[in-house]
Design a protein around this motif. Structure first.
Motif, PDB file in Angstrom:
ATOM      1  N   TYR A 168       0.831  -1.210   0.000  1.00  0.00           N
ATOM      2  CA  TYR A 168       0.000   0.000   0.000  1.00  0.00           C
ATOM      3  C   TYR A 168       0.866   1.260   0.000  1.00  0.00           C
ATOM      4  O   TYR A 168       0.638   2.194  -0.778  1.00  0.00           O
ATOM      5  CB  TYR A 168      -0.921  -0.023   1.221  1.00  0.00           C
ATOM      6  N   LEU A 172       1.961   4.151  -3.156  1.00  0.00           N
ATOM      7  CA  LEU A 172       1.789   5.587  -2.923  1.00  0.00           C
ATOM      8  C   LEU A 172       3.122   6.310  -2.717  1.00  0.00           C
ATOM      9  O   LEU A 172       3.127   7.531  -2.515  1.00  0.00           O
ATOM     10  CB  LEU A 172       0.898   5.804  -1.686  1.00  0.00           C
ATOM     11  N   ASP A 173       4.224   5.545  -2.749  1.00  0.00           N
ATOM     12  CA  ASP A 173       5.564   6.106  -2.544  1.00  0.00           C
ATOM     13  C   ASP A 173       5.662   6.811  -1.183  1.00  0.00           C
ATOM     14  O   ASP A 173       6.183   7.922  -1.066  1.00  0.00           O
ATOM     15  CB  ASP A 173       5.915   7.078  -3.673  1.00  0.00           C
ATOM     16  N   LYS A 174       5.195   6.147  -0.134  1.00  0.00           N
ATOM     17  CA  LYS A 174       5.205   6.730   1.209  1.00  0.00           C
ATOM     18  C   LYS A 174       6.033   5.929   2.209  1.00  0.00           C
ATOM     19  O   LYS A 174       5.957   6.168   3.416  1.00  0.00           O
ATOM     20  CB  LYS A 174       3.767   6.848   1.739  1.00  0.00           C
ATOM     21  N   GLU A 216      -9.102  -0.015  -0.983  1.00  0.00           N
ATOM     22  CA  GLU A 216      -7.821   0.616  -1.265  1.00  0.00           C
ATOM     23  C   GLU A 216      -6.688  -0.416  -1.264  1.00  0.00           C
ATOM     24  O   GLU A 216      -5.768  -0.341  -2.100  1.00  0.00           O
ATOM     25  CB  GLU A 216      -7.522   1.702  -0.233  1.00  0.00           C
ATOM     26  N   SER A 220      -4.259  -1.433  -4.369  1.00  0.00           N
ATOM     27  CA  SER A 220      -2.806  -1.319  -4.255  1.00  0.00           C
ATOM     28  C   SER A 220      -2.117  -2.612  -4.670  1.00  0.00           C
ATOM     29  O   SER A 220      -1.063  -2.588  -5.317  1.00  0.00           O
ATOM     30  CB  SER A 220      -2.416  -0.928  -2.826  1.00  0.00           C
ATOM     31  N   ASN A 241      -0.951   6.790 -14.986  1.00  0.00           N
ATOM     32  CA  ASN A 241      -1.502   6.441 -13.677  1.00  0.00           C
ATOM     33  C   ASN A 241      -2.227   5.107 -13.762  1.00  0.00           C
ATOM     34  O   ASN A 241      -3.160   4.952 -14.540  1.00  0.00           O
ATOM     35  CB  ASN A 241      -2.472   7.542 -13.225  1.00  0.00           C
ATOM     36  N   ASN A 243      -3.680   3.647 -11.138  1.00  0.00           N
ATOM     37  CA  ASN A 243      -4.680   3.512 -10.081  1.00  0.00           C
ATOM     38  C   ASN A 243      -6.070   3.407 -10.682  1.00  0.00           C
ATOM     39  O   ASN A 243      -6.418   4.107 -11.609  1.00  0.00           O
ATOM     40  CB  ASN A 243      -4.632   4.705  -9.134  1.00  0.00           C
TER      41      ASN A 243
END
Length: 494
Positions: A168, A172-174, A216, A220, A241, A243
């Motif tokens: 996940y 989101l590159d988090k 979500e 992902s 994108n 998503n």
């Protein structure tokens, strides 16, 4: 919760005074197979042992999560590609000292998952406890027999939650928000697609269904697989994108089986709709297969090019998108291949996909194995890789062309592909390759028009020859002009 009884080994032959026990996955790398036998058995005892039903090989409906078979693990060039580099997932490598540092990060990710799920860790563990029998059956018996239900459930809870949270955040590159360094991210992503590092997809589905963010999480996972698909097969849409909504149960549509684990999901994505029972060449049946080619006389891309067969990039988005065609059904020939990215992750991914297809309980069409075998038949040395690069079929991010050639030569060793896969393409290439006049034409163009300068020189020579011929014709057989008539009259007057 009561502890489960030890699971009996998969291959266990009962003897009167002992047991022959073979543990799957045990190799010469510090884990020699143990075999205990007793001599002096009577002929009747041997007959009984031979005929017992317990000795029959049992094939499960779905493939089990298991160790890489010794045929691959014992290869000195391959063993490093099957061991996790940073993190162990699932029960096979759990508890090894070299992966203890990653355990801290797994707990951090698992806590984040539980926090966002709206559930407590107790509620999640109780849900897994209720399914532990089914989840244990997703593994080869030898893999889980040393864990009781409590220990196995805890391993699956922590690892499953950590995997989903990692995916996940990676999409989101988090991940940097949890102070996970980029190099660790890259190695972890590679470890997620090792055969011995898998957890059941049923576990991931169960955990996603327990979370308030289940939609979500499903998105992902699907997008994570897409990005890894693009990391193998280059696609012009990879920068867009990805998503978007995905089905609640991916891979269940149109009667397809559910994925076994993430590696299986990646395999299905790479093969696309090509994972079918491949038909023989030109739609032939089994009775006339002998009319098609099961062998090839060409050795590499360079020989194909010399015979007038050019490699070009296919628009296919799966590894099965290989085809052969001829311009106006004449000359030249074109072999279309899907564009492949070769980097540090290519070797581990392909080898683990091949090892998965080699599992004895996995009935499949050997799609990845057949593709790698076909590509290996085209790559013999660095110049073959160069030709594939020039055709934009192969993108070399690994290093030199020699390294890429060596990689596929090593991977292509001891493969047993499905001979029906690409049979039509192989037959078309061989038939074209065997035509003598086509080879002559190809050699003429290859020797005399291999560069634009030789073509310009040839056209210049033709132009000069045409001018010379025209000049000669005018000198010998040109029509009389005004000057000629005047000279004729002047001569008569004289």
């Amino acid at each position: 919760m009561a502890e489960s009884k030890p699971v009996v080994s998969k291959v266990e032959l009962p003897l009167k005074k002992g047991v022959i026990r073979i543990e799957d996955g045990e190799t010469s790398q510090g884990r020699d197979q143990e075999a205990q036998t007793q001599s002096g058995l009577s002929r009747e005892e041997r007959y009984k042992m031979f005929e017992e039903e317990e000795n029959e090989v049992q094939i499960s409906k779905t493939p089990k999560i298991q160790k890489v078979i010794f045929l691959h693990r014992d290869h000195k060039h391959f063993v490093k590609y099957y061991e996790p580099r940073v993190v162990s997932l699932g029960p096979i490598h759990h508890g090894k000292e070299r992966y203890q540092l990653a355990e801290k990060f797994k707990l951090i990710l698992a806590r984040e998952f539980v926090k966002s799920s709206g559930k407590t860790i107790k509620e999640i563990c109780e849900a897994i406890d209720g399914k532990i029998k089914e989840l244990r059956e997703c593994f080869e018996e030898e893999v889980t027999k040393k864990y009781n239900d409590v220990d196995l459930a805890w391993i699956l809870v922590v690892d499953g939650c950590a995997i989903l949270q990692y995916i996940y955040l990676a999409v989101l590159d988090k991940l940097k928000e949890l102070n996970i360094k980029p190099d660790s991210v890259a190695f972890c992503q590679q470890d997620l697609f090792l055969l011995e590092n898998q957890v059941p997809y049923d576990l991931l589905e169960l955990l996603m269904s327990l979370s308030n963010a289940k939609n979500e999480l499903r998105n992902s996972v699907q997008n994570f697989i897409k990005k890894n698909h693009y990391a193998v097969l280059w696609d012009k849409q990879q920068g867009e994108n990805t998503n978007g909504p995905v089905p609640e149960n991916p891979q269940e549509e149109n009667g397809k089986r559910k994925p076994t684990h993430l590696l299986d999901l990646l395999r299905s994505s790479l093969l696309g709709n090509d994972e079918t029972t491949t038909q023989s060449s030109n739609g032939r049946t089994n009775r006339d297969r002998n009319q098609s080619y099961d062998w090839q006389s060409y050795r590499n891309v360079q020989e194909l090019k010399a015979a007038g067969i050019h490699v070009k990039r296919s628009e296919a988005k799966s590894l099965g998108g290989i085809s052969f065609s001829r311009r106006l059904n004449f000359y030249p020939g074109f072999l279309s291949l899907p564009p492949l990215i070769v980097d540090d992750s290519t070797g581990p991914k392909l080898l683990n996909l091949i090892a998965y297809e080699m599992c004895l309980d996995f009935k499949n069409d050997f799609g990845i194995t057949s593709y790698v075998s076909f590509l290996d038949s085209l790559i013999d040395e660095a110049n073959d890789v160069k030709e594939l690069r020039k055709a934009h079929v192969l993108f070399n991010l690994l290093g030199s062309d020699e390294e890429v050639a060596q990689l596929f030569n090593n991977i292509g060793t001891d493969l047993v592909p499905d001979r029906d896969k690409y049979r039509k393409v192989r037959t078309q290439i061989q038939e074209y390759y065997d035509k003598t006049w086509v080879t002559w034409v190809a050699e003429f163009f290859h020797n005399h028009f291999s560069s634009p300068w030789t073509l310009l020189a040839f056209l210049g020579a033709l132009f000069a020859l045409a001018l010379s011929a025209t000049q000669t014709w005018y000198a010998v057989d040109s029509p009389p002009g005004p000057c000629d008539k005047f000279c004729e009259k002047f001569n008569k007057n004289l």
